[in-house]
Write a protein that holds these residues in place. Structure first.
Motif, short mmCIF file in Angstrom:
data_model
loop_
_atom_site.label_atom_id
_atom_site.label_comp_id
_atom_site.label_asym_id
_atom_site.label_seq_id
_atom_site.Cartn_x
_atom_site.Cartn_y
_atom_site.Cartn_z
N MET A 58 -12.19 10.42 -12.56
CA MET A 58 -11.10 10.22 -11.62
C MET A 58 -11.22 11.26 -10.18
SD MET A 58 -8.60 8.44 -11.28
CE MET A 58 -7.01 8.31 -10.53
N SER A 59 -11.86 12.47 -10.42
CA SER A 59 -11.80 13.19 -9.33
C SER A 59 -12.87 12.67 -8.01
CB SER A 59 -12.24 14.74 -9.70
OG SER A 59 -13.31 14.71 -10.13
N VAL A 60 -13.77 12.01 -8.66
CA VAL A 60 -14.96 11.43 -7.76
C VAL A 60 -14.05 10.55 -6.64
CG1 VAL A 60 -16.98 10.27 -7.72
CG2 VAL A 60 -16.78 11.99 -9.48
N ILE A 61 -13.15 9.79 -7.57
CA ILE A 61 -12.65 8.84 -6.31
C ILE A 61 -11.79 9.43 -5.53
CG2 ILE A 61 -10.67 7.00 -6.61
CD1 ILE A 61 -11.63 6.04 -9.31
N ILE A 62 -10.94 10.38 -5.76
CA ILE A 62 -10.11 11.31 -4.96
C ILE A 62 -11.01 11.86 -3.80
CG2 ILE A 62 -8.67 13.19 -4.67
CD1 ILE A 62 -7.85 12.42 -7.35
N LEU A 63 -12.18 12.48 -4.23
CA LEU A 63 -13.28 13.07 -3.26
C LEU A 63 -13.74 12.03 -2.33
CD1 LEU A 63 -15.05 15.53 -2.68
CD2 LEU A 63 -16.79 14.63 -4.04
N LEU A 64 -14.16 10.87 -2.89
CA LEU A 64 -14.76 9.81 -2.02
C LEU A 64 -13.64 9.27 -1.22
CD1 LEU A 64 -16.94 7.63 -4.20
CD2 LEU A 64 -17.53 9.27 -2.43
N LEU A 65 -12.59 9.31 -1.46
CA LEU A 65 -11.19 8.85 -0.57
C LEU A 65 -11.01 9.76 0.40
CD1 LEU A 65 -9.10 6.59 -0.25
CD2 LEU A 65 -7.53 8.09 -1.81
N GLY A 66 -10.93 11.12 0.13
CA GLY A 66 -10.77 11.95 1.17
C GLY A 66 -12.08 12.23 2.24
N ALA A 67 -13.33 11.76 1.72
CA ALA A 67 -14.44 11.77 2.65
C ALA A 67 -14.29 10.54 3.42
CB ALA A 67 -15.64 11.76 1.79
N SER A 68 -14.05 9.52 3.20
CA SER A 68 -13.78 8.23 3.80
C SER A 68 -12.53 8.41 4.95
CB SER A 68 -13.70 7.07 3.03
OG SER A 68 -12.54 6.99 2.48
N LEU A 69 -11.58 8.83 4.54
CA LEU A 69 -10.49 9.22 5.58
C LEU A 69 -10.89 10.37 6.54
CD1 LEU A 69 -7.18 9.49 3.23
CD2 LEU A 69 -7.97 7.67 4.91
N THR A 70 -11.76 11.36 6.33
CA THR A 70 -12.18 11.96 7.31
C THR A 70 -13.12 11.73 8.11
OG1 THR A 70 -11.96 14.00 5.62
CG2 THR A 70 -13.52 14.32 7.69
N VAL A 71 -13.97 10.55 7.76
CA VAL A 71 -14.87 9.97 8.52
C VAL A 71 -14.06 8.95 9.43
CG1 VAL A 71 -16.86 8.37 8.93
CG2 VAL A 71 -17.05 10.25 7.11
#
Length: 52
Positions: free
Chosen positions: A1-14
């Motif tokens: 579940m934490s990987v999804i939050i990390l990927l969501l944050g990275a995609s929003l940053t990009v």
């Protein structure tokens, strides 16, 4: 579940970085001349000067 939050944050940053770059390009006038790029190849005088 934490990987999804990390990927969501990275995609929003990009996405925010690309949006900021697009806004900078619009404000600096990169998209103002929409006529000449399409017709520049038709009126290229340098290509006519280089004859074999």
């Amino acid at each position: 579940m934490s990987v999804i939050i990390l990927l969501l944050g990275a995609s929003l940053t990009v996405g925010i970085i690309f949006l900021a770059a697009f806004c900078w390009a619009v404000k600096s006038g990169q998209f103002e001349d929409d006529y000449s790029p399409a017709h520049r190849i038709l009126f290229d005088e340098q290509a006519n000067d280089q004859q074999p």
